[in-house]
Enzyme design. Structure first.
Site, PDB file in Angstrom:
ATOM      1  N   LYS A 175       0.859  -1.188   0.000  1.00  0.00           N
ATOM      2  CA  LYS A 175       0.000   0.000   0.000  1.00  0.00           C
ATOM      3  C   LYS A 175       0.892   1.234   0.000  1.00  0.00           C
ATOM      4  O   LYS A 175       1.335   1.705   1.045  1.00  0.00           O
ATOM      5  CB  LYS A 175      -0.892   0.004   1.260  1.00  0.00           C
ATOM      6  CG  LYS A 175      -2.238   0.710   1.110  1.00  0.00           C
ATOM      7  CD  LYS A 175      -2.171   2.178   0.797  1.00  0.00           C
ATOM      8  CE  LYS A 175      -1.686   3.021   1.940  1.00  0.00           C
ATOM      9  NZ  LYS A 175      -1.657   4.484   1.532  1.00  0.00           N
ATOM     10  N   GLU A 248       8.741   2.014  11.345  1.00  0.00           N
ATOM     11  CA  GLU A 248       9.767   3.054  11.265  1.00  0.00           C
ATOM     12  C   GLU A 248       9.048   4.389  11.224  1.00  0.00           C
ATOM     13  O   GLU A 248       8.281   4.641  10.298  1.00  0.00           O
ATOM     14  CB  GLU A 248      10.637   2.850  10.034  1.00  0.00           C
ATOM     15  CG  GLU A 248      11.595   1.677  10.157  1.00  0.00           C
ATOM     16  CD  GLU A 248      12.495   1.791  11.365  1.00  0.00           C
ATOM     17  OE1 GLU A 248      12.877   0.765  11.916  1.00  0.00           O
ATOM     18  OE2 GLU A 248      12.801   2.929  11.780  1.00  0.00           O
ATOM     19  N   CYS A 282      12.781  11.722   7.535  1.00  0.00           N
ATOM     20  CA  CYS A 282      12.611  11.356   8.948  1.00  0.00           C
ATOM     21  C   CYS A 282      13.922  11.513   9.690  1.00  0.00           C
ATOM     22  O   CYS A 282      13.954  11.724  10.889  1.00  0.00           O
ATOM     23  CB  CYS A 282      12.098   9.941   9.070  1.00  0.00           C
ATOM     24  SG  CYS A 282      13.247   8.741   8.406  1.00  0.00           S
ATOM     25  N   GLU A 386       7.894  16.962  15.642  1.00  0.00           N
ATOM     26  CA  GLU A 386       8.401  16.811  14.281  1.00  0.00           C
ATOM     27  C   GLU A 386       7.702  17.806  13.359  1.00  0.00           C
ATOM     28  O   GLU A 386       6.482  17.900  13.358  1.00  0.00           O
ATOM     29  CB  GLU A 386       8.158  15.392  13.781  1.00  0.00           C
ATOM     30  CG  GLU A 386       8.676  15.162  12.361  1.00  0.00           C
ATOM     31  CD  GLU A 386       8.518  13.730  11.904  1.00  0.00           C
ATOM     32  OE1 GLU A 386       7.390  13.212  11.941  1.00  0.00           O
ATOM     33  OE2 GLU A 386       9.538  13.111  11.535  1.00  0.00           O
TER      34      GLU A 386
HETATM   35  N1  LIG Z   1      11.582   6.212  10.179  1.00  0.00           N
HETATM   36  C1  LIG Z   1      11.646   6.241   8.861  1.00  0.00           C
HETATM   37  O1  LIG Z   1      12.377   5.482   8.210  1.00  0.00           O
HETATM   38  C2  LIG Z   1      10.799   7.205   8.116  1.00  0.00           C
HETATM   39  C3  LIG Z   1       9.755   7.859   8.729  1.00  0.00           C
HETATM   40  N2  LIG Z   1       8.973   8.719   8.018  1.00  0.00           N
HETATM   41  C4  LIG Z   1       7.927   9.451   8.719  1.00  0.00           C
HETATM   42  O2  LIG Z   1       6.725   9.454   7.945  1.00  0.00           O
HETATM   43  C5  LIG Z   1       6.050  10.682   8.132  1.00  0.00           C
HETATM   44  C6  LIG Z   1       5.795  11.328   6.796  1.00  0.00           C
HETATM   45  O3  LIG Z   1       5.271  10.367   5.895  1.00  0.00           O
HETATM   46  P1  LIG Z   1       3.696  10.244   5.700  1.00  0.00           P
HETATM   47  O4  LIG Z   1       3.426   9.380   4.522  1.00  0.00           O
HETATM   48  O5  LIG Z   1       3.069  11.595   5.750  1.00  0.00           O
HETATM   49  O6  LIG Z   1       3.285   9.442   7.014  1.00  0.00           O
HETATM   50  P2  LIG Z   1       1.832   8.879   7.372  1.00  0.00           P
HETATM   51  O7  LIG Z   1       1.985   8.224   8.674  1.00  0.00           O
HETATM   52  O8  LIG Z   1       0.797   9.914   7.192  1.00  0.00           O
HETATM   53  O9  LIG Z   1       1.542   7.754   6.246  1.00  0.00           O
HETATM   54  C7  LIG Z   1       2.373   6.634   6.118  1.00  0.00           C
HETATM   55  C8  LIG Z   1       1.590   5.543   5.396  1.00  0.00           C
HETATM   56  O10 LIG Z   1       0.504   5.126   6.213  1.00  0.00           O
HETATM   57  C9  LIG Z   1      -0.735   5.352   5.542  1.00  0.00           C
HETATM   58  N3  LIG Z   1      -1.712   5.773   6.541  1.00  0.00           N
HETATM   59  C10 LIG Z   1      -2.183   7.022   6.772  1.00  0.00           C
HETATM   60  N4  LIG Z   1      -3.053   7.016   7.795  1.00  0.00           N
HETATM   61  C11 LIG Z   1      -3.155   5.706   8.206  1.00  0.00           C
HETATM   62  C12 LIG Z   1      -3.891   5.027   9.228  1.00  0.00           C
HETATM   63  N5  LIG Z   1      -4.697   5.694  10.043  1.00  0.00           N
HETATM   64  N6  LIG Z   1      -3.721   3.693   9.366  1.00  0.00           N
HETATM   65  C13 LIG Z   1      -2.893   3.008   8.557  1.00  0.00           C
HETATM   66  N7  LIG Z   1      -2.154   3.586   7.568  1.00  0.00           N
HETATM   67  C14 LIG Z   1      -2.302   4.929   7.404  1.00  0.00           C
HETATM   68  C15 LIG Z   1      -0.415   6.432   4.538  1.00  0.00           C
HETATM   69  O11 LIG Z   1      -1.329   6.428   3.499  1.00  0.00           O
HETATM   70  P3  LIG Z   1      -1.603   7.812   2.738  1.00  0.00           P
HETATM   71  O12 LIG Z   1      -0.275   8.515   2.601  1.00  0.00           O
HETATM   72  O13 LIG Z   1      -2.190   7.354   1.460  1.00  0.00           O
HETATM   73  O14 LIG Z   1      -2.525   8.579   3.618  1.00  0.00           O
HETATM   74  C16 LIG Z   1       0.973   6.037   4.095  1.00  0.00           C
HETATM   75  O15 LIG Z   1       0.905   4.998   3.156  1.00  0.00           O
HETATM   76  C17 LIG Z   1       6.928  11.536   9.019  1.00  0.00           C
HETATM   77  O16 LIG Z   1       6.511  11.435  10.345  1.00  0.00           O
HETATM   78  C18 LIG Z   1       8.294  10.884   8.871  1.00  0.00           C
HETATM   79  O17 LIG Z   1       9.103  11.083  10.005  1.00  0.00           O
HETATM   80  C19 LIG Z   1       9.170   8.961   6.688  1.00  0.00           C
HETATM   81  C20 LIG Z   1      10.209   8.311   6.049  1.00  0.00           C
HETATM   82  C21 LIG Z   1      11.109   7.415   6.709  1.00  0.00           C
HETATM   83  C1  LIG Z   2      15.400   5.330   2.158  1.00  0.00           C
HETATM   84  C2  LIG Z   2      15.859   6.478   2.948  1.00  0.00           C
HETATM   85  C3  LIG Z   2      15.728   6.230   4.404  1.00  0.00           C
HETATM   86  C4  LIG Z   2      15.790   7.516   5.149  1.00  0.00           C
HETATM   87  C5  LIG Z   2      14.434   7.926   5.539  1.00  0.00           C
HETATM   88  C6  LIG Z   2      14.336   9.388   5.850  1.00  0.00           C
HETATM   89  O1  LIG Z   2      15.358   9.990   6.240  1.00  0.00           O
HETATM   90  O2  LIG Z   2      13.234   9.913   5.664  1.00  0.00           O
END
Ligand SMILES: NC(=O)C1=CN([C@@H]2O[C@H](COP(=O)(O)OP(=O)(O)OC[C@H]3O[C@@H](n4cnc5c(N)ncnc54)[C@H](OP(=O)(O)O)[C@@H]3O)[C@@H](O)[C@H]2O)C=CC1
Ligand SMILES: CCCCCC(=O)O
Length: 486
Positions: A175, A248, A282, A386
């Site tokens: 997804k 993550e 992130c 964040e």
């Molecule tokens: N630790 C790591 O490696 C990383 C962490 N991140 C974190 O991700 C965030 C940004 O990414 P973002 O996509 O906005 O994050 P979200 O948590 O909004 O979304 C992540 C995924 O979960 C889906 N999703 C949204 N709401 C729900 C729900 N209630 N239940 C289940 N799944 C859901 C989203 O779908 P949809 O987008 O279609 O709504 C998307 O596919 C930041 O907090 C960032 O720190 C980002 C990259 C790497």
């Molecule tokens: C694939 C890259 C991992 C790092 C995720 C981040 O910094 O958002």
């Protein structure tokens, strides 16, 4: 470039959602352009996808590991042949700059090749018994894996989930984020073209609704999620104890700068970590915790770098910062900036103003100004929450002890960096800072693809680290112990 129609992929068929609803994804640098359309899926679609993969994964698991590995290798070949197209599509659908997109488009096939090799190395072991019988362990696929991924690395992050999951013989329900549906389809198409069978891979498009329905399906053996801490925790509340979860999540990553630091080097790695990817990483730098003796000199250097950054569409020449990925992200970042001003932080560069005021060509994108605050209260929202945008908070400290306390003053523990010439204090920092990724004289962003990736505290689950090669395969396989007498 016309809008690409993206559809769900279930049992090899490209299908619309049961809802019949279709949504658009527009270019975040110019919302007049529709990049892709995609189905807004719901629980019925999730059920159909899991049903298809639950029926199809075993045949893939029974495929020789060498053939599974070769399918990933060929998928990598497909992606490499599409390099220029993927770079442009990644810029137009997610918003990153061409240079940033080039790095991601190069890293994605490398991930698949890395895990192709793990298909042949994932094995059990034999154990001595002394009585003529045989005791050995085997590594079996988990079964059906759900992979839910964010928009900021829409190729790279899914590839380091789907790669090991498929290498181990699992079936995957993927997804992607509804912000980057086209890139999700491109990765899935490459895997199918490489030889992953339709029964082993399904793709669901849409937002929270289908994602929530997917994670609630008891037929899943494992859920791998990357995204916000809030969503990750909501998933963790739903899954059964026996279902594996790898979450993550968010970060609030500091760079600690000691009084002996090379300030030009510090300013360069801070700017890279804070403003790269328009701050949408992130592992991005959002806090500078700096010794008071060098605070003003460092602030001056970082502010000058922020002020010199060029904001614009990622395909344009010389652009340093692309747009925020969505209007919601743009408004969230601006809300944090306004809140910081209200809380008394000193605005040094940037701020809530619209970059289009100075550059009308930016009027149709989700752009924000790279922003630097000083005199930030360590307990303020800006210092603890964040932002996920190009906003940097300077915090002044008088000692390394205080720097470690301030670094620990958030719920997150993903990445943390220190700039110092003192190896002893650098190693103390590595031991004591509560972060899963520790960078010494390096930016908080950027990882080696073969090194374990993950955080502490509310940044990650502690069950397994991503990217960790053999350790990664442990998440995607179950151990059995077999006792054999002739
Ligand atoms: N630790 C790591 O490696 C990383 C962490 N991140 C974190 O991700 C965030 C940004 O990414 P973002 O996509 O906005 O994050 P979200 O948590 O909004 O979304 C992540 C995924 O979960 C889906 N999703 C949204 N709401 C729900 C729900 N209630 N239940 C289940 N799944 C859901 C989203 O779908 P949809 O987008 O279609 O709504 C998307 O596919 C930041 O907090 C960032 O720190 C980002 C990259 C790497
Ligand atoms: C694939 C890259 C991992 C790092 C995720 C981040 O910094 O958002």
């Amino acid at each position: 470039m016309g809008a690409h129609p993206v559809r769900n992929l279930i049992d090899g068929a490209r299908v619309d959602s049961a809802t019949g609803r279709v949504r658009e994804r527009r270019d975040p640098a110019d919302t007049r352009e529709v990049v892709s359309t995609f189905p807004e899926s719901d629980a019925k679609d999730a059920d159909a996808a899991v049903t298809a993969v639950a029926a199809g994964w075993r045949a893939w698991a029974d495929t020789a590991p060498e053939r599974r590995g070769r399918a990933l290798e060929r998928a990598a070949d497909v992606l490499e042949a599409q390099r220029e197209q993927l770079i442009e599509e990644l810029v137009r659908e997610e918003g990153k700059t061409r240079a940033e997109a080039t790095i991601e488009v190069s890293r994605t096939p490398a991930n698949l090749r890395f895990y192709a090799g793990e298909a042949l190395r994932t094995a059990g072991r034999t154990l001595p018994t002394g009585d003529g019988s045989l005791v050995f362990t085997t590594r079996e696929p988990v079964g059906v894996v759900a992979a839910i991924t964010p928009w900021n690395f829409p190729l790279n992050i899914p590839s380091r989930k789907l790669g090991p999951a498929l290498a181990a013989g699992n079936g995957v329900v993927f997804k992607p984020s509804d912000v980057t549906p086209l890139l999700g389809q491109r990765l899935a198409d490459a895997l199918l073209e490489g030889g992953v069978p339709a029964g082993a891979l399904a793709v669901l498009h849409g937002g929270a609704e289908v994602s929530q329905a997917l994670v609630a399906d008891d037929r899943l053996g494992a859920i791998t999620f990357t995204g916000s801490t809030a969503v990750g925790e909501s998933i963790h509340r739903v899954v059964r104890a026996s279902q594996r979860t790898q979450l993550e999540m968010g970060g609030k990553n500091p760079v600690v700068v000691l009084e002996d630091a090379d300030l030009d080097r510090a300013a360069a790695l801070i700017a890279k970590g804070a403003f790269g990817l328009s701050g949408q990483a992130c592992t991005g730098t959002s806090r500078v915790i700096v010794h008071t003796d060098v605070h003003d000199a460092l602030l001056e250097r970082v502010a000058a770098k922020a002020a010199a950054l060029r904001v614009g569409p990622g395909l344009a020449q010389g652009v340093d910062l692309g747009p925020q990925a969505t209007a919601a992200q743009q408004q969230s970042v601006l809300g944090h900036v306004r809140r910081a001003i209200d809380d008394g932080a000193r605005l040094v560069v940037g701020g809530p103003g619209d970059p289009a005021d100075d550059a009308p060509e930016l009027a149709h994108g989700h752009f924000v100004r790279p922003t630097v605050f000083a005199d930030v209260d360590p307990a303020s929202a800006l210092a603890t929450e964040e932002v996920f945008g190009p906003v940097l908070a300077f915090l002044r400290v008088a000692s390394m002890d205080e720097a470690l306390r301030v670094a620990d003053a958030t719920r997150f523990g993903l990445s943390a960096a220190i700039v110092t010439a003192d190896v002893g204090r650098a190693l103390r920092f590595a031991r004591e800072v509560p972060a899963g990724l520790v960078k010494i004289n390096q930016p908080t962003t950027g990882q080696a693809m073969n090194a374990p990736f993950g955080g502490l505290k509310d940044s990650s689950t502690q069950t397994s680290k991503e990217q960790a090669g053999a350790a990664m395969m442990a998440f995607y396989t179950v151990d059995k112990t077999v006792y054999l007498s002739a």
